[in-house]
Design a protein around this motif. Structure first.
Motif, mmCIF file in Angstrom:
data_model
loop_
_atom_site.group_PDB
_atom_site.id
_atom_site.type_symbol
_atom_site.label_atom_id
_atom_site.label_comp_id
_atom_site.label_asym_id
_atom_site.label_seq_id
_atom_site.Cartn_x
_atom_site.Cartn_y
_atom_site.Cartn_z
ATOM 1 N N GLN A 197 2.361 7.575 -11.234
ATOM 2 C CA GLN A 197 2.974 7.787 -12.534
ATOM 3 C C GLN A 197 4.308 7.054 -12.660
ATOM 4 O O GLN A 197 4.617 6.480 -13.710
ATOM 5 C CB GLN A 197 3.186 9.281 -12.806
ATOM 6 C CG GLN A 197 3.504 9.606 -14.254
ATOM 7 C CD GLN A 197 2.474 9.064 -15.227
ATOM 8 O OE1 GLN A 197 1.267 9.194 -15.015
ATOM 9 N NE2 GLN A 197 2.939 8.410 -16.292
ATOM 10 N N ARG A 198 5.100 7.043 -11.592
ATOM 11 C CA ARG A 198 6.367 6.295 -11.632
ATOM 12 C C ARG A 198 6.112 4.805 -11.824
ATOM 13 O O ARG A 198 6.821 4.128 -12.579
ATOM 14 C CB ARG A 198 7.158 6.522 -10.336
ATOM 15 C CG ARG A 198 7.983 7.782 -10.334
ATOM 16 C CD ARG A 198 8.799 7.939 -9.073
ATOM 17 N NE ARG A 198 9.719 6.831 -8.818
ATOM 18 C CZ ARG A 198 10.711 6.883 -7.930
ATOM 19 N NH1 ARG A 198 10.899 8.000 -7.222
ATOM 20 N NH2 ARG A 198 11.501 5.853 -7.736
ATOM 21 N N GLU A 249 13.085 1.025 -12.411
ATOM 22 C CA GLU A 249 12.046 1.939 -11.926
ATOM 23 C C GLU A 249 12.693 3.241 -11.458
ATOM 24 O O GLU A 249 13.794 3.243 -10.914
ATOM 25 C CB GLU A 249 11.289 1.286 -10.769
ATOM 26 C CG GLU A 249 10.054 2.034 -10.281
ATOM 27 C CD GLU A 249 10.348 3.122 -9.267
ATOM 28 O OE1 GLU A 249 9.546 4.063 -9.140
ATOM 29 O OE2 GLU A 249 11.410 3.033 -8.602
ATOM 30 N N GLY A 250 11.982 4.341 -11.692
ATOM 31 C CA GLY A 250 12.419 5.638 -11.189
ATOM 32 C C GLY A 250 13.459 6.311 -12.059
ATOM 33 O O GLY A 250 13.934 5.754 -13.048
ATOM 34 N N PRO A 251 13.843 7.538 -11.692
ATOM 35 C CA PRO A 251 14.785 8.321 -12.505
ATOM 36 C C PRO A 251 16.117 7.619 -12.761
ATOM 37 O O PRO A 251 16.703 7.759 -13.832
ATOM 38 C CB PRO A 251 14.976 9.589 -11.671
ATOM 39 C CG PRO A 251 13.748 9.686 -10.824
ATOM 40 C CD PRO A 251 13.355 8.281 -10.516
ATOM 41 N N ALA A 252 16.582 6.854 -11.779
ATOM 42 C CA ALA A 252 17.869 6.179 -11.927
ATOM 43 C C ALA A 252 17.741 4.800 -12.554
ATOM 44 O O ALA A 252 18.743 4.145 -12.836
ATOM 45 C CB ALA A 252 18.569 6.060 -10.575
ATOM 46 N N GLY A 253 16.517 4.327 -12.765
ATOM 47 C CA GLY A 253 16.321 3.015 -13.364
ATOM 48 C C GLY A 253 16.784 1.872 -12.493
ATOM 49 O O GLY A 253 17.125 0.790 -13.003
ATOM 50 N N ALA A 290 -2.351 2.616 -10.962
ATOM 51 C CA ALA A 290 -1.394 2.363 -12.049
ATOM 52 C C ALA A 290 -1.706 1.040 -12.735
ATOM 53 O O ALA A 290 -1.653 0.940 -13.972
ATOM 54 C CB ALA A 290 0.035 2.363 -11.499
ATOM 55 N N LEU A 291 -2.032 0.018 -11.947
ATOM 56 C CA LEU A 291 -2.394 -1.284 -12.523
ATOM 57 C C LEU A 291 -3.603 -1.158 -13.438
ATOM 58 O O LEU A 291 -3.620 -1.705 -14.546
ATOM 59 C CB LEU A 291 -2.686 -2.282 -11.404
ATOM 60 C CG LEU A 291 -3.384 -3.579 -11.834
ATOM 61 C CD1 LEU A 291 -2.478 -4.405 -12.729
ATOM 62 C CD2 LEU A 291 -3.830 -4.388 -10.616
#
Length: 336
Positions: free
Chosen positions: A259-260, A226-230, A297-298
């Motif tokens: 969105q993330r 999850e997120g920019p760094a995964g 998101a769900l």
């Protein structure tokens, strides 16, 4: 007209033989199994979120599991009948129902969800950490949960109990998730003695098939990038809430949290859908954290994937039933 050269005639003969032999080996490879997605909700408190989740199910063909905390079936006048192991009577980490009318509305939602094919399961009662409880203490908590569910109408002095309610409460609750996912080493023994069929209290490094142990089928929420760094996080709204805002409520005015979350869900789904199609599990609560970002998101995710013809958004109980009786017609059509 002259005869065909021997080489061309031989080639044509081979093609004719191949065509008459039927489909090639590649064409006989079995199709991939449907991708299974299991979405569940813990606590199952606010009536409006029962309604919202049931609407989502109706529009997508999904079936959910609701892990119910039994304290939300006790009005302020009735809360004293519950006593958790090691606690004084009438105590709960998550409160109780607001009123008798609140209890009745929730009981009606439970019955509607059950009639629509959803899985009603147990999240114990007062949301205490039972990681260090003995088997007998777990058994006591499980008994409180089943008894309060069975007798909820009478306990709260409510009329309108549906015919079949007691049978439902005594025989149809087959699954469990421990509060805080804190199971401890004695939970399985208590669950087996109480007749449960599955436990969804585990966490795995990634999507994993359930594992049978001590007569129970054990499910685990996966950690997903999850997120920019995964960086990996448990696929549950609360863990995303802590990741995104340190567990402090914030508005999601620009939609970043939503969105993330959706991007992480989509990526986790695509990996399994394009790969081995290991069942994928997501956990939620009846709480709109960070301005409702995770529920939004769900909803977007479910409307996309649960309507696909080769995706089955089913409950834990559905999965267990399919595994025990692969040819059973008890589990109806789901998805697209």
């Amino acid at each position: 007209m002259s005869a065909l050269p021997r080489s061309i005639a031989s080639a044509l003969a081979l093609i004719s033989t191949a065509l008459s032999a039927g489909p090639s080996t590649a064409e006989k490879i079995p199709a991939k199994p449907h991708q299974v997605v299991i979405i569940s909700f813990d606590n199952s408190n606010p009536v409006e979120l029962w309604q919202r989740s049931r609407t989502l199910a109706a529009t997508t063909g999904a079936r959910f599991t609701y892990f119910l905390s039994c304290v939300f079936l006790l009005s302020p006048e009735a809360k004293g009948i519950y006593q958790a192991p090691g606690q004084k009577g009438g105590r709960s980490n998550v409160g109780f129902a607001l009123s008798k009318d609140d209890v009745k509305a929730r009981l009606q939602q439970i019955w509607l969800a059950r009639s629509e094919g959803h899985d009603i399961a147990s999240h114990a009662c007062g949301h205490f950490d039972g990681g260090k409880w003995t088997a007998s203490e777990w058994s006591r908590e499980l008994l409180s949960a089943s008894t309060i569910l069975r007798d909820a109408w009478r306990i709260n002095g409510l009329d309108g109990e549906p015919r079949g309610w007691r049978h439902f409460a005594e025989h149809e609750i087959s699954g469990f998730r421990a509060p805080y996912l804190s199971a401890g080493r004695h939970l399985d023994e208590a669950l087996a003695q109480a007749g449960y069929r599955y436990d969804a209290s585990g966490v795995s490094r990634g999507p994993a098939a359930p594992v049978e142990h001590d007569g129970l089928l054990g499910f685990a929420l996966p950690q997903i990038p999850e997120g920019p760094a995964g960086r990996k996080v448990i696929a549950m709204d609360y863990n995303l809430f802590v990741r995104h805002s340190g567990g402090f409520e914030r508005t999601d005015s620009n939609g970043a949290f939503e969105q993330r979350t959706l991007a992480a869900f989509d990526a986790a789904f695509d990996r399994e859908y394009r790969g081995d199609r290991t069942p994928l599990q997501f956990g939620f609560h009846f709480t709109l954290m960070n301005d409702g970002a995770y529920w939004r998101a769900l909803e977007r995710f479910a409307r996309d994937v649960c309507t696909r013809p080769d995706v089955d958004c089913i409950s834990y109980a559905d999965f267990v039933a399919r595994r025990e009786k692969p040819d059973s017609t008890v589990v109806g059509d789901v998805g697209g």
